[in-house]
Design an enzyme around this catalytic site. Structure first.
Site, short mmCIF file in Angstrom:
data_model
loop_
_atom_site.label_atom_id
_atom_site.label_comp_id
_atom_site.label_asym_id
_atom_site.label_seq_id
_atom_site.Cartn_x
_atom_site.Cartn_y
_atom_site.Cartn_z
N GLU A 115 0.79 -1.15 -0.07
CA GLU A 115 0.19 -0.06 0.06
C GLU A 115 0.89 1.20 -0.05
OE1 GLU A 115 -2.98 0.03 -0.85
OE2 GLU A 115 -3.40 -2.17 -0.48
N TYR B 92 -6.85 5.33 4.58
CA TYR B 92 -6.86 4.50 3.56
C TYR B 92 -5.93 3.20 3.91
CZ TYR B 92 -6.14 2.16 -0.82
OH TYR B 92 -6.03 1.30 -1.66
N ASP C 153 -10.34 5.54 -1.94
CA ASP C 153 -9.22 6.25 -2.50
C ASP C 153 -9.90 6.80 -3.77
OD1 ASP C 153 -9.69 4.13 -4.04
OD2 ASP C 153 -7.61 3.59 -4.28
#
Ligand code: SF4
Length: 360
Positions: A40, A123, A141
């Site tokens: 991520e 997120y 997102d």
């Protein structure tokens, strides 16, 4: 309570995921919070195709939080080289070391504790919490904003406070609480492969029947954003000072772009400078460099960052003696340049054989 339209969305999305989603990525389906976190962070400002290569390099070299935490800064920055936005790498190291020192190298299993970690925003926290621990937090997102704005025909600007609240509320309502990991991965894949930013594949979309943007032909107008990013222009003029086989470089320590990376002697200007013998001489006088040869003045190279437009030029100067005005321990042999982490644009210049930095 979900409305029937919301229920239909969740159901259709999961159906699409089961029957048609064949997107493959090395981190998909894994449960290791370290690897999810790494993927991520890498993907925060990097395209998947480029990110995969870095993800593999990192997970092969640093197999867990402790091995990353124990690595030398210099090595990790070198591995990150080319990905940009180095703050991500700095935070990655900080958090890995904090988890090593305070939590035996383990990730917390609670969303709010994950969110407390440096470099992890809502997120990433939702992604780690749902993928690793199956906790019911919706990822939100650009993909999610875009899909929801289009499907539900929402015109509230996504960068307004009101918009953020509205979309967050809706995203969490739509989340399948029994399968948060599957649902979150599905919506991200759907945004990347079907409801794409430009030219969404509406005609083949399994959700088109109830999609407001499709029905009203507004897919390319949504989502709506208030602000347009105003980019600052910067002119970075690098003097590559070469003495025999040595080149002068320094680490960027300022709170600015490229922190902890290296660069040549920098003259930053507010507008383009047309470099010639006269103004180069003036610049070198300030460093007390008198005997020199101008080897090359490069063309201007450009790099776009989110908020900045960089104009970079390289001026290669051969000097006969090392000036006392420059720190002596910043000289490095040219054949060791490849061991140092540079910003992408400088690295490309160094690696280009035509620009080979030689004093002969
Ligand atoms: Fe997105 Fe088009 Fe599908 Fe609507 S029909 S969800 S705009 S791809």
């Amino acid at each position: 309570m979900q409305t029937s339209k919301e229920k239909y969305f969740t159901k259709q999305l999961l159906n699409w995921n089961k029957k048609f989603n064949d997107r493959k990525m090395p981190w998909k389906g894994i449960k290791d919070p370290y690897k999810i976190w790494l993927s991520e962070v890498i993907l925060q400002q990097t395209k998947v195709e480029q990110g995969i290569h870095y993800y593999i390099k990192f997970t092969e070299k640093y197999t867990n939080i402790i091995s990353l935490a124990n690595a030398k800064d210099k090595e990790v920055y070198k591995l990150w080289e080319g990905l940009g936005y180095y703050n991500r790498c700095k935070n990655l190291l900080f958090t890995a070391r904090k988890l090593r020192d305070e939590n035996a190298g383990k990730f917390p299993t609670n969303y709010h504790e994950i969110l407390q970690l440096k470099g992890i925003g809502v997120y990433t926290a939702a992604a780690i919490a749902s993928f690793a621990f199956n906790l019911p937090y919706a990822v939100i997102d650009g993909n999610v904003y875009r899909i929801l704005a289009r499907y539900f025909g929402i015109h509230t600007p996504i960068d307004s406070n009101e918009g953020k609240k509205e979309f967050t509320h809706l995203a969490n309502k739509l989340l399948d609480k029994r399968k948060p990991a599957v649902y979150n991965q599905a919506i991200m894949d759907f945004g990347a492969t079907v409801c794409k930013p430009n030219l969404p594949l509406c005609n083949n979309c399994k959700l088109k029947k109830n999609c407001i943007a499709f029905i009203s032909n507004e897919a390319n107008l949504l989502p709506i954003k208030n602000k347009r990013i105003v980019k600052k222009h910067r002119w970075l003029n690098y003097f590559i000072l070469i003495n025999n086989h040595d080149v002068w470089i320094k680490e960027r320590t300022e709170k600015d772009i490229w922190q902890n990376l290296h660069e040549f002697y920098l003259v930053e200007s507010e507008k383009k400078i047309k470099w010639n013998e006269l103004n180069i001489n003036k610049q070198l006088q300030q460093l007390n460099i008198k005997n020199y040869t101008i080897k090359n003045i490069s063309k201007e190279f450009k790099q776009q960052l989110t908020h900045q437009s960089l104009h970079v030029q390289f001026i290669q100067i051969l000097i006969s003696t090392k000036p006392t005005t420059l720190k002596r321990d910043y000289w490095i042999s040219q054949n060791k340049l490849s061991t140092v982490a540079f910003p992408k644009i400088i690295n490309e210049f160094i690696k280009n054989k035509d620009n080979y930095l030689t004093s002969s």
